[in-house]
Design an enzyme around this catalytic site. Sequence first.
Site, PDB file in Angstrom:
ATOM      1  N   ASP A  21      37.233   9.440  -1.336  1.00 38.76           N
ATOM      2  CA  ASP A  21      38.293  10.396  -1.607  1.00 38.76           C
ATOM      3  C   ASP A  21      38.925   9.899  -2.920  1.00 38.76           C
ATOM      4  OD1 ASP A  21      40.740  11.609  -1.817  1.00 38.76           O
ATOM      5  OD2 ASP A  21      41.247  11.383   0.304  1.00 38.76           O
ATOM      6  N   ILE A  22      38.958  10.754  -3.928  1.00 41.11           N
ATOM      7  CA  ILE A  22      39.386  10.273  -5.253  1.00 41.11           C
ATOM      8  C   ILE A  22      40.837   9.764  -5.236  1.00 41.11           C
ATOM      9  CG2 ILE A  22      40.276  12.416  -6.287  1.00 41.11           C
ATOM     10  CD1 ILE A  22      38.516  11.631  -8.777  1.00 41.11           C
TER      11      ILE A  22
ATOM     12  N   GLY B 188      41.556  22.221  -2.880  1.00 39.64           N
ATOM     13  CA  GLY B 188      40.526  21.228  -3.210  1.00 39.64           C
ATOM     14  C   GLY B 188      41.083  19.887  -3.649  1.00 39.64           C
TER      15      GLY B 188
ATOM     16  N   ASP C 110      42.558  19.139  -6.355  1.00 39.91           N
ATOM     17  CA  ASP C 110      43.881  19.348  -6.966  1.00 39.91           C
ATOM     18  C   ASP C 110      44.977  19.212  -5.902  1.00 39.91           C
ATOM     19  OD1 ASP C 110      45.738  20.022  -8.850  1.00 39.91           O
ATOM     20  OD2 ASP C 110      45.205  22.148  -8.987  1.00 39.91           O
TER      21      ASP C 110
ATOM     22  N   GLY D 119      33.489  23.008  -6.702  1.00 40.24           N
ATOM     23  CA  GLY D 119      34.034  23.476  -5.430  1.00 40.24           C
ATOM     24  C   GLY D 119      34.384  24.945  -5.529  1.00 40.24           C
TER      25      GLY D 119
HETATM   26  N1  AR6 Z   1      38.087  13.500  -3.610  1.00 41.50           N
HETATM   27  C1  AR6 Z   1      36.969  13.700  -4.351  1.00 41.50           C
HETATM   28  N2  AR6 Z   1      36.366  14.899  -4.470  1.00 41.50           N
HETATM   29  C2  AR6 Z   1      36.924  15.939  -3.813  1.00 41.50           C
HETATM   30  C3  AR6 Z   1      38.107  15.818  -3.040  1.00 41.50           C
HETATM   31  C4  AR6 Z   1      38.688  14.529  -2.950  1.00 41.50           C
HETATM   32  N3  AR6 Z   1      39.793  14.314  -2.238  1.00 41.50           N
HETATM   33  N4  AR6 Z   1      38.408  17.051  -2.514  1.00 41.50           N
HETATM   34  C5  AR6 Z   1      37.459  17.893  -2.946  1.00 41.50           C
HETATM   35  N5  AR6 Z   1      36.553  17.238  -3.715  1.00 41.50           N
HETATM   36  P1  AR6 Z   1      37.493  21.751  -6.298  1.00 41.50           P
HETATM   37  P2  AR6 Z   1      36.962  23.162  -8.831  1.00 41.50           P
HETATM   38  C6  AR6 Z   1      35.367  17.738  -4.427  1.00 41.50           C
HETATM   39  O1  AR6 Z   1      37.404  23.029  -5.541  1.00 41.50           O
HETATM   40  O2  AR6 Z   1      35.649  23.652  -8.315  1.00 41.50           O
HETATM   41  C7  AR6 Z   1      41.744  24.144  -7.096  1.00 41.50           C
HETATM   42  O3  AR6 Z   1      42.404  25.043  -6.254  1.00 41.50           O
HETATM   43  C8  AR6 Z   1      34.744  19.011  -3.923  1.00 41.50           C
HETATM   44  O4  AR6 Z   1      33.865  18.742  -2.837  1.00 41.50           O
HETATM   45  O5  AR6 Z   1      38.590  20.826  -5.959  1.00 41.50           O
HETATM   46  O6  AR6 Z   1      37.000  22.595 -10.212  1.00 41.50           O
HETATM   47  C9  AR6 Z   1      42.300  24.131  -8.501  1.00 41.50           C
HETATM   48  O7  AR6 Z   1      43.693  24.360  -8.520  1.00 41.50           O
HETATM   49  C10 AR6 Z   1      34.015  19.499  -5.144  1.00 41.50           C
HETATM   50  O8  AR6 Z   1      32.706  18.911  -5.227  1.00 41.50           O
HETATM   51  O9  AR6 Z   1      37.637  22.031  -7.899  1.00 41.50           O
HETATM   52  C11 AR6 Z   1      41.540  25.243  -9.149  1.00 41.50           C
HETATM   53  O10 AR6 Z   1      42.110  26.490  -8.862  1.00 41.50           O
HETATM   54  C12 AR6 Z   1      34.835  18.973  -6.316  1.00 41.50           C
HETATM   55  O11 AR6 Z   1      35.761  18.055  -5.751  1.00 41.50           O
HETATM   56  C13 AR6 Z   1      40.189  25.163  -8.506  1.00 41.50           C
HETATM   57  O12 AR6 Z   1      40.389  24.553  -7.244  1.00 41.50           O
HETATM   58  C14 AR6 Z   1      35.624  20.041  -7.057  1.00 41.50           C
HETATM   59  O13 AR6 Z   1      36.100  21.000  -6.152  1.00 41.50           O
HETATM   60  C15 AR6 Z   1      39.246  24.270  -9.284  1.00 41.50           C
HETATM   61  O14 AR6 Z   1      37.978  24.368  -8.715  1.00 41.50           O
END
Ligand code: AR6
Length: 327
Positions: free
Chosen positions: A9-10, A31, A33, A118
């Site tokens: 988990d980052i 996600g 964020d 994501g």
């Molecule tokens: N630690 C590491 N990786 C993670 C974690 C975590 N805690 N949680 C999710 N991931 P996403 P995007 C992974 O959707 O596609 C937000 O609402 C996840 O499995 O977080 O760039 C923002 O506000 C995936 O592989 O980001 C934007 O609106 C990766 O992180 C939108 O999502 C990215 O998933 C950005 O979408």
Amino acid sequence: MPIQIVRNDITKMECDAIVNAANPTLLGGGGVDGAIHKAAGSGLLRECRTLGGCNTGEAKITGAYKLPCRYVIHTVGPIWKNGCDREEEKLRSCYRNSLILAKEHDCETVAFPLISSGVYGYPKEEALYVAVSEISRFLLENEMTVYIVVYDKSAYRISKKLVRDIAEYIDEHYVETHQILRSAQFFNRPVEKCAKGSMSAPMESEASLNELVGQVDESFTQMLLRKIDEKGITDAQCYKKANVDRKLFSKIRNNINYKPRKATAIALAISLELDLAEASDLLQKAGYALSHSSKFDIIVEYFISKREYDIFTINEALFEFDQPLLG
Ligand code: AR6
């Protein structure tokens, strides 16, 4: 290892900076964020409000508040539109701009999630490829340790065909050796003589101890440096391709009797594109062999025998089979 792929988990990463996959408002979302804002506390959102948003492909930096790192770098990845909207270029620019910001703030360790993979829908395999290649490009010119943090295993999936091929290879070789080991025990014979497929050469039992001691020959370091010369590459090309950091390489270079870890020795053999016999030779110099009773070794052997020397593909395969990574 300059690039490391870890499952975590980052928000738990203890490094100088973590990167957030944000949206253009920088005011939080779901996600990664959402997870970062939740773990950092409300101070992060307050600071983000002062930033005036962020364009796709760009990056901005804030403090980290309650997170165990010093900075959060916020970048906005592209939304996937079937590859028709210069998504790759935009995604590359997220990694590049985040790394430039990290460098300007003297960060030595930075952790990235797989940006855009994501909610934004970028295909995970391709997102990983872009991440690795853009970070590698940056590291050719800069000293830093960069973690790519994958959250769930499905985010990190090498092609199904490759997984199948490796699984078959493991089955063939692993099972075969275990059968041989069993029959060797049954007949009460020394196992080494029967372990067909083991890459270590059997020791000549006739050779006298004096003769053997007299054969102490080229060390690991000497062979490594000789091979670098023979291949006509520079030290830096060798250690960068091996994903080994410069400091460790200097240690090996400066100590003729240095014994690296097995994963490091293999990574260097791979970066030199040695064939199986040469790789085995180099490993022996450091006291190692590739054995058929270890999945890790069989996977490495699979790639060397196919002359596929891309360390990141090999590491993806090792990760897939829950093995430690090279470098
Ligand atoms: N630690 C590491 N990786 C993670 C974690 C975590 N805690 N949680 C999710 N991931 P996403 P995007 C992974 O959707 O596609 C937000 O609402 C996840 O499995 O977080 O760039 C923002 O506000 C995936 O592989 O980001 C934007 O609106 C990766 O992180 C939108 O999502 C990215 O998933 C950005 O979408």
